[in-house]
Design an enzyme around this catalytic site. Structure first.
Site, PDB file in Angstrom:
ATOM      1  N   LYS A   1      27.065  -2.823  27.447  1.00 22.30           N
ATOM      2  CA  LYS A   1      25.921  -2.671  26.021  1.00 22.30           C
ATOM      3  C   LYS A   1      25.588  -1.326  25.536  1.00 22.30           C
ATOM      4  O   LYS A   1      25.144  -0.561  26.449  1.00 22.30           O
ATOM      5  CB  LYS A   1      24.725  -3.500  26.538  1.00 22.30           C
ATOM      6  CG  LYS A   1      23.853  -3.708  25.082  1.00 22.30           C
ATOM      7  CD  LYS A   1      22.537  -4.497  25.510  1.00 22.30           C
ATOM      8  CE  LYS A   1      21.351  -3.711  26.259  1.00 22.30           C
ATOM      9  NZ  LYS A   1      20.567  -2.776  25.313  1.00 22.30           N
TER      10      LYS A   1
ATOM     11  N   LYS B   1      20.117  -4.896  16.879  1.00 21.47           N
ATOM     12  CA  LYS B   1      19.056  -5.876  16.682  1.00 21.47           C
ATOM     13  C   LYS B   1      18.588  -5.682  15.080  1.00 21.47           C
ATOM     14  O   LYS B   1      17.665  -5.314  14.685  1.00 21.47           O
ATOM     15  CB  LYS B   1      17.729  -5.443  17.343  1.00 21.47           C
ATOM     16  CG  LYS B   1      17.888  -5.519  18.600  1.00 21.47           C
ATOM     17  CD  LYS B   1      16.545  -5.254  19.732  1.00 21.47           C
ATOM     18  CE  LYS B   1      16.811  -5.627  21.109  1.00 21.47           C
ATOM     19  NZ  LYS B   1      17.614  -4.832  21.756  1.00 21.47           N
ATOM     20  N   PHE B   2      19.704  -5.909  14.159  1.00 20.45           N
ATOM     21  CA  PHE B   2      19.458  -5.818  12.758  1.00 20.45           C
ATOM     22  C   PHE B   2      18.331  -6.580  12.273  1.00 20.45           C
ATOM     23  O   PHE B   2      18.057  -7.684  12.617  1.00 20.45           O
ATOM     24  CB  PHE B   2      20.744  -6.220  11.875  1.00 20.45           C
ATOM     25  CG  PHE B   2      21.786  -5.659  12.509  1.00 20.45           C
ATOM     26  CD1 PHE B   2      22.093  -4.307  12.402  1.00 20.45           C
ATOM     27  CD2 PHE B   2      23.096  -6.257  12.572  1.00 20.45           C
ATOM     28  CE1 PHE B   2      23.260  -3.752  13.008  1.00 20.45           C
ATOM     29  CE2 PHE B   2      24.419  -5.864  12.616  1.00 20.45           C
ATOM     30  CZ  PHE B   2      24.345  -4.619  13.043  1.00 20.45           C
ATOM     31  N   HIS B   3      17.570  -6.171  11.313  1.00 24.13           N
ATOM     32  CA  HIS B   3      16.281  -6.786  10.803  1.00 24.13           C
ATOM     33  C   HIS B   3      16.205  -6.166   9.304  1.00 24.13           C
ATOM     34  O   HIS B   3      15.385  -5.020   9.426  1.00 24.13           O
ATOM     35  CB  HIS B   3      15.188  -6.658  11.698  1.00 24.13           C
ATOM     36  CG  HIS B   3      13.909  -7.370  11.223  1.00 24.13           C
ATOM     37  ND1 HIS B   3      12.841  -7.396  11.699  1.00 24.13           N
ATOM     38  CD2 HIS B   3      13.927  -8.417  10.186  1.00 24.13           C
ATOM     39  CE1 HIS B   3      12.094  -8.339  11.043  1.00 24.13           C
ATOM     40  NE2 HIS B   3      12.243  -8.959  10.223  1.00 24.13           N
ATOM     41  N   ASP B   4      16.454  -6.614   8.319  1.00 22.77           N
ATOM     42  CA  ASP B   4      16.335  -5.743   7.137  1.00 22.77           C
ATOM     43  C   ASP B   4      16.695  -7.260   5.938  1.00 22.77           C
ATOM     44  O   ASP B   4      16.829  -8.398   6.398  1.00 22.77           O
ATOM     45  CB  ASP B   4      17.484  -4.802   6.800  1.00 22.77           C
ATOM     46  CG  ASP B   4      16.593  -3.767   5.892  1.00 22.77           C
ATOM     47  OD1 ASP B   4      16.073  -4.161   5.003  1.00 22.77           O
ATOM     48  OD2 ASP B   4      16.820  -2.653   6.036  1.00 22.77           O
ATOM     49  N   ILE B   5      16.545  -6.724   4.524  1.00 23.79           N
ATOM     50  CA  ILE B   5      17.016  -7.728   3.706  1.00 23.79           C
ATOM     51  C   ILE B   5      18.297  -8.133   3.946  1.00 23.79           C
ATOM     52  O   ILE B   5      19.108  -7.801   4.340  1.00 23.79           O
ATOM     53  CB  ILE B   5      16.850  -7.162   1.994  1.00 23.79           C
ATOM     54  CG1 ILE B   5      17.705  -5.983   2.173  1.00 23.79           C
ATOM     55  CG2 ILE B   5      15.316  -6.943   2.161  1.00 23.79           C
ATOM     56  CD1 ILE B   5      17.616  -5.495   0.557  1.00 23.79           C
ATOM     57  N   PRO B   6      18.779  -9.436   3.682  1.00 26.35           N
ATOM     58  CA  PRO B   6      20.129  -9.868   3.751  1.00 26.35           C
ATOM     59  C   PRO B   6      21.116  -9.102   3.446  1.00 26.35           C
ATOM     60  O   PRO B   6      22.017  -8.835   3.992  1.00 26.35           O
ATOM     61  CB  PRO B   6      19.933 -11.408   3.047  1.00 26.35           C
ATOM     62  CG  PRO B   6      18.622 -11.905   3.114  1.00 26.35           C
ATOM     63  CD  PRO B   6      17.688 -10.451   2.895  1.00 26.35           C
TER      64      PRO B   6
ATOM     65  N   THR C   1      12.226  -9.479  25.916  1.00 31.42           N
ATOM     66  CA  THR C   1      11.862  -9.568  27.300  1.00 31.42           C
ATOM     67  C   THR C   1      10.566  -8.606  27.797  1.00 31.42           C
ATOM     68  O   THR C   1      10.160  -8.920  28.569  1.00 31.42           O
ATOM     69  CB  THR C   1      13.105  -9.642  28.151  1.00 31.42           C
ATOM     70  OG1 THR C   1      13.731  -8.260  28.046  1.00 31.42           O
ATOM     71  CG2 THR C   1      13.874 -10.496  27.904  1.00 31.42           C
TER      72      THR C   1
ATOM     73  N   GLN D   1      10.016  -4.792  31.728  1.00 37.57           N
ATOM     74  CA  GLN D   1      10.424  -6.317  31.760  1.00 37.57           C
ATOM     75  C   GLN D   1       9.260  -7.091  32.254  1.00 37.57           C
ATOM     76  O   GLN D   1       8.785  -6.687  33.292  1.00 37.57           O
ATOM     77  CB  GLN D   1      11.676  -6.555  32.410  1.00 37.57           C
ATOM     78  CG  GLN D   1      12.936  -5.739  31.980  1.00 37.57           C
ATOM     79  CD  GLN D   1      13.563  -6.065  30.521  1.00 37.57           C
ATOM     80  OE1 GLN D   1      12.767  -6.786  29.846  1.00 37.57           O
ATOM     81  NE2 GLN D   1      14.704  -5.577  30.090  1.00 37.57           N
TER      82      GLN D   1
ATOM     83  N   GLY E   1      20.940  -3.332  33.192  1.00 32.72           N
ATOM     84  CA  GLY E   1      20.949  -2.003  32.923  1.00 32.72           C
ATOM     85  C   GLY E   1      20.546  -1.094  34.400  1.00 32.72           C
ATOM     86  O   GLY E   1      21.372  -0.690  35.128  1.00 32.72           O
ATOM     87  N   ARG E   2      19.107  -0.511  34.434  1.00 36.15           N
ATOM     88  CA  ARG E   2      18.670   0.404  35.480  1.00 36.15           C
ATOM     89  C   ARG E   2      19.238   0.015  36.883  1.00 36.15           C
ATOM     90  O   ARG E   2      19.597   0.840  37.747  1.00 36.15           O
ATOM     91  CB  ARG E   2      17.431   0.544  35.407  1.00 36.15           C
ATOM     92  CG  ARG E   2      16.931   1.494  34.053  1.00 36.15           C
ATOM     93  CD  ARG E   2      15.473   1.312  33.830  1.00 36.15           C
ATOM     94  NE  ARG E   2      15.191   0.043  33.017  1.00 36.15           N
ATOM     95  CZ  ARG E   2      14.207  -0.074  32.588  1.00 36.15           C
ATOM     96  NH1 ARG E   2      13.155   0.915  32.449  1.00 36.15           N
ATOM     97  NH2 ARG E   2      13.927  -1.008  31.785  1.00 36.15           N
TER      98      ARG E   2
ATOM     99  N   ASP F   1      24.071  -3.400  20.642  1.00 33.24           N
ATOM    100  CA  ASP F   1      22.866  -4.129  20.421  1.00 33.24           C
ATOM    101  C   ASP F   1      22.085  -3.419  19.504  1.00 33.24           C
ATOM    102  O   ASP F   1      21.170  -2.474  20.103  1.00 33.24           O
ATOM    103  CB  ASP F   1      22.300  -4.323  21.997  1.00 33.24           C
ATOM    104  CG  ASP F   1      21.020  -4.959  21.766  1.00 33.24           C
ATOM    105  OD1 ASP F   1      20.677  -6.016  20.988  1.00 33.24           O
ATOM    106  OD2 ASP F   1      20.290  -4.837  22.870  1.00 33.24           O
TER     107      ASP F   1
ATOM    108  N   ASP G   1      22.096   3.003  28.539  1.00 28.97           N
ATOM    109  CA  ASP G   1      20.913   3.398  27.521  1.00 28.97           C
ATOM    110  C   ASP G   1      21.032   4.972  28.309  1.00 28.97           C
ATOM    111  O   ASP G   1      19.881   5.309  29.110  1.00 28.97           O
ATOM    112  CB  ASP G   1      19.681   2.813  27.968  1.00 28.97           C
ATOM    113  CG  ASP G   1      19.767   1.489  27.201  1.00 28.97           C
ATOM    114  OD1 ASP G   1      20.286   1.273  26.130  1.00 28.97           O
ATOM    115  OD2 ASP G   1      19.171   0.594  27.887  1.00 28.97           O
TER     116      ASP G   1
ATOM    117  N   ARG H   1      16.971  -9.026  37.015  1.00 33.08           N
ATOM    118  CA  ARG H   1      16.702  -8.205  38.142  1.00 33.08           C
ATOM    119  C   ARG H   1      17.253  -8.662  39.713  1.00 33.08           C
ATOM    120  O   ARG H   1      16.595  -9.557  39.924  1.00 33.08           O
ATOM    121  CB  ARG H   1      15.315  -7.569  38.342  1.00 33.08           C
ATOM    122  CG  ARG H   1      14.818  -6.710  36.874  1.00 33.08           C
ATOM    123  CD  ARG H   1      15.265  -5.179  37.169  1.00 33.08           C
ATOM    124  NE  ARG H   1      14.715  -4.396  35.945  1.00 33.08           N
ATOM    125  CZ  ARG H   1      15.463  -4.444  34.933  1.00 33.08           C
ATOM    126  NH1 ARG H   1      16.395  -5.399  34.523  1.00 33.08           N
ATOM    127  NH2 ARG H   1      14.934  -3.513  33.854  1.00 33.08           N
TER     128      ARG H   1
END
Length: 242
Positions: A40, A69-74, A131, A201, A221-222, A67, A19, A192
């Protein structure tokens, strides 16, 4: 630990989250050549750089967990999954709250993209409960059942839709292994090393605990990317998993 993942090397279980900027990502990747297997790429990096950063990481020999994170109509999610795989993604995510039809279309799109690219189908994962969320945060969205029960319910939808597995906190890993069986991917952020800062988190565990409880992969990550010596930090996590 599940049979499907029992022979996996410790370094194959650790997914380092990038990130950051493209320059920082490639600098870190260069240091971890020969050490890490997975990186990632999330929204921060992908929205700034696009598919090129996925290909650059693959050119260095890494697998890429995209990553987004798809979220929409099919229909939209089907197209997004296809495009993600064509960009080179080896692992993709979508929100389980989008429903079974949406997730099933994502699997279709991912398979189509893989055929067009002449490569294996990617790992498809459903996001259960972020998370960063606890019971109070979940309740504020209208979901009043306990976090663990919400994770279980979302995981069952992901299984019904034909996903490869789910993303959840390590605190739900053991339960998910029972629900999803030995071959499912269970990818856990919120990992962690002992003594590391939690950041944003809330539902966390150490690397060894997460894997012992059933996680197939852990996302870190961090604790790696912001370490004074990222290679040493990565190696310490791998050593803990041994």
């Amino acid at each position: 630990m599940s049979n499907a993942f029992k022979d996996m090397k410790p370094e194959e279980r650790v997914i380092t989250a990038l990130d950051c900027t493209r320059e920082e990502a490639l600098e870190l990747a260069g240091k971890l050549v020969g050490e890490a297997v997975w990186f990632k790429v999330g929204m921060t990096l992908y929205y700034a750089e696009g598919p090129v950063v996925v290909r650059e990481l693959q050119d260095l020999g890494f697998k890429v967990f995209l990553d987004l994170k798809f979220h929409d109509i099919p229909h939209q999610v089907r197209g997004a999954a296809r495009s993600a795989v064509l960009s080179g993604a080896d692992m993709i995510t979508m929100h389980t709250v989008g429903g079974v039809e949406m997730m099933a279309k994502a699997v279709e799109g991912a398979a189509e993209g893989a055929r067009e690219a002449g490569r294996e189908d990617p790992v498809t994962l459903g996001i259960t409960v972020l998370t960063s969320m606890d019971a109070d945060a979940l309740a504020s969205t209208g979901v009043t059942r306990p976090v663990t029960e919400q994770v279980r319910a979302m995981a069952q939808l992901a299984k019904e839709a034909g996903l490869s597995g789910v993303v959840a906190s390590p605190q739900e890993a053991a339960m998910l292994r029972e629900v999803l069986g030995p071959d499912a991917y269970i990818v856990t952020p919120g990992v962690r090393p002992a003594g590391a800062a939690l950041g944003d988190q809330k539902r966390v565990a150490t690397p060894a605990k997460a894997v012992a409880d059933g996680a197939s992969h852990i996302v870190v990550g961090r604790p790696i990317t912001q370490a004074d010596d990222p290679v040493a930090a990565f190696r310490a996590i791998v050593d803990e998993l041994r």
